[in-house]
Design an enzyme around this catalytic site. Structure first.
Site, PDB file in Angstrom:
ATOM      1  CD  GLU A  90      40.879  34.993  37.338  1.00  0.00           C
ATOM      2  OE1 GLU A  90      41.489  35.444  36.346  1.00  0.00           O
ATOM      3  OE2 GLU A  90      41.347  35.015  38.485  1.00  0.00           O
ATOM      4  CE  LYS A 129      45.026  39.140  42.709  1.00  0.00           C
ATOM      5  NZ  LYS A 129      45.565  37.757  42.743  1.00  0.00           N
TER       6      LYS A 129
END
Length: 433
Positions: free
Chosen positions: A205, A342
């Site tokens: 990330e 999400k």
């Protein structure tokens, strides 16, 4: 309005070099939308099914050709002819076509690709930005970013159990300034790590993954970076957040830190895990903790919420998997005070928006989030603004797959001009301050 005339899916690669889906939707009036589907590394056991081929001779079994075929041969046949702006009807039709509770027949990745592409085609049809199409003219809140600048757990090879160490620029006046603060702290952190002789390669990330001496070493180093960049830690500056991803090191009632940290790691009961998190909160300017307890440890979540729920945002990710069924129980039982959103955990935009709405009605915050396996698709930026969610989690200040989301938010802030709002600390409305 215009009907859908063609739907086409192809296999593309995500930020980890693994296959995922890209779906295109076309209308009779020439409108076009494209959606790309993300993928997680640490996944909740109750998430909607991400359909993979399982053929070890191709992409190590991670191919998505089955899902692609499901779009091109099954979903397309059912959805062509639908009005492109009828998002709920499109999503409900795909849910019914799949017929399973977890979208295991067609694959949540197949369904989500079509859901996103249809929304983008509808926005194109109407000639408006995606956030405006999804949220109307009340879409105006730029999200406070939670920036994952240190990667641990399943997102890196660093010997730290917690998966993410985040900075949250709650004191910034605008999103643009919040992003600048984050970038400057990120680069200050890199200098500090280099000076200590620590690794500055980045994880999935975009955050660093150095071999710290433990959790507190990581936090102390971030605090030094905040100061070195010219900012201050606290409610009028920059605060700290964790994604513990506790389910990754929980087994048989024990939070076993040795899984990631080796012999020096702790082995804690649920009550000891709560004690440990409370100790960290009392010591450092922490505003948010995600998945502090295991996804099935409901008793642990209730204890954690009772102890820390008025001081810190307690976010359910694996705990809720963007599913209103689990969120409703969490609200009813006072387990957590926030939900991570999400889109690929649930599989359609309609269900995503329902989860955000349920959270807000209960006084829970909703944080729109990326996955560790991402693409250049920036839909989550538009969703964050469309829903006025107020918070976003989309990685560190490096890697184009992360910056694509931040850059889209800069564009949206520019487009909204004087209407744009950046809430900062006020985005944490679930805390009793």
């Amino acid at each position: 309005m215009s009907i859908i005339t063609d739907i086409y899916a192809r296999e593309v690669l995500d930020s980890r070099g693994n296959p995922t889906l890209e779906v295109e939707v076309y209308t009779e009036d020439g409108a076009f939308g494209r959606g790309m589907v993300p993928s997680g590394a640490s996944t909740g056991e109750h998430e909607a099914v991400e359909l993979r081929d399982g053929d070890k001779s191709r992409y190590n079994g991670l191919g998505t050709q089955k899902a692609v075929d499901n779009v091109n041969n099954i979903i397309a046949e059912a959805i062509i002819g639908y009005e492109v702006t009828d998002q709920q009807a499109i999503d409900r039709a795909m849910i019914a076509l799949d017929g399973t509770e977890n979208k295991g027949k067609l694959g949540a990745n197949a369904i989500l690709g079509v859901s996103i592409a249809a929304a983008r085609a509808a926005a194109d049809e109407l000639g408006v930005p995606l956030y405006n199409y999804l949220g109307g003219f009340n879409a105006k809140v730029l999200p406070t970013p939670m920036m994952n600048i240190i990667n641990g757990g399943s997102h890196s090879d660093a010997p730290i159990a917690f998966q993410e160490f985040m900075i949250v620029p709650v004191g910034a006046p605008t999103f643009k300034e919040a992003l600048r603060w984050g970038a400057e702290i990120f680069h200050a952190l890199k200098k500090i790590l280099k000076a200590r002789g620590l690794e500055t390669a980045v994880g999935d990330e975009g955050g660093f993954a150095p071999k710290f001496d433990g959790t507190e070493d990581g936090v102390e180093t971030i605090l030094k970076a905040i100061e070195a960049a010219g900012y201050k830690a606290g409610e009028d500056g920059v605060m700290i957040g964790f994604d513990c991803a506790s389910s990754e090191f929980y087994e048989n009632g024990v939070y076993d830190y040795t899984k990631f940290e080796g012999e020096g790691g702790k082995k804690l009961s649920a009550s000891e895990q709560v004690d440990y998190l409370e100790e960290l909160v009392s010591k450092y300017p922490i505003i948010t903790i995600e998945d502090g307890m295991d996804e099935n440890d409901w008793d642990g979540w209730k204890i954690l919420t009772e102890r820390l729920g008025k001081k810190v945002q307690l976010v359910g990710d694996d705990f809720f998997v963007t599913n209103t069924k689990y969120l409703e129980r969490g609200i009813r039982e006072n387990a957590s005070n926030a939900i991570l959103i999400k889109v690929n955990q649930i599989g359609t935009l309609t269900e995503t928006f329902e989860a955000i709405e349920m959270a807000k009605e209960a006084g829970f915050t909703a944080i729109v989030s990326h996955r560790s396996g991402e693409t250049e698709d920036s839909t989550i930026s538009d969703i964050a603004v469309a829903t006025n969610a107020g918070q976003i989690k989309t990685g560190s200040l490096s890697r184009t797959d992360r910056m694509a989301k931040y850059n889209q938010l800069l564009r949206i802030e520019d487009q909204l001009a004087e209407v744009a709002q950046y809430k900062g600390l006020k985005a944490f409305y679930n805390l009793k301050k």
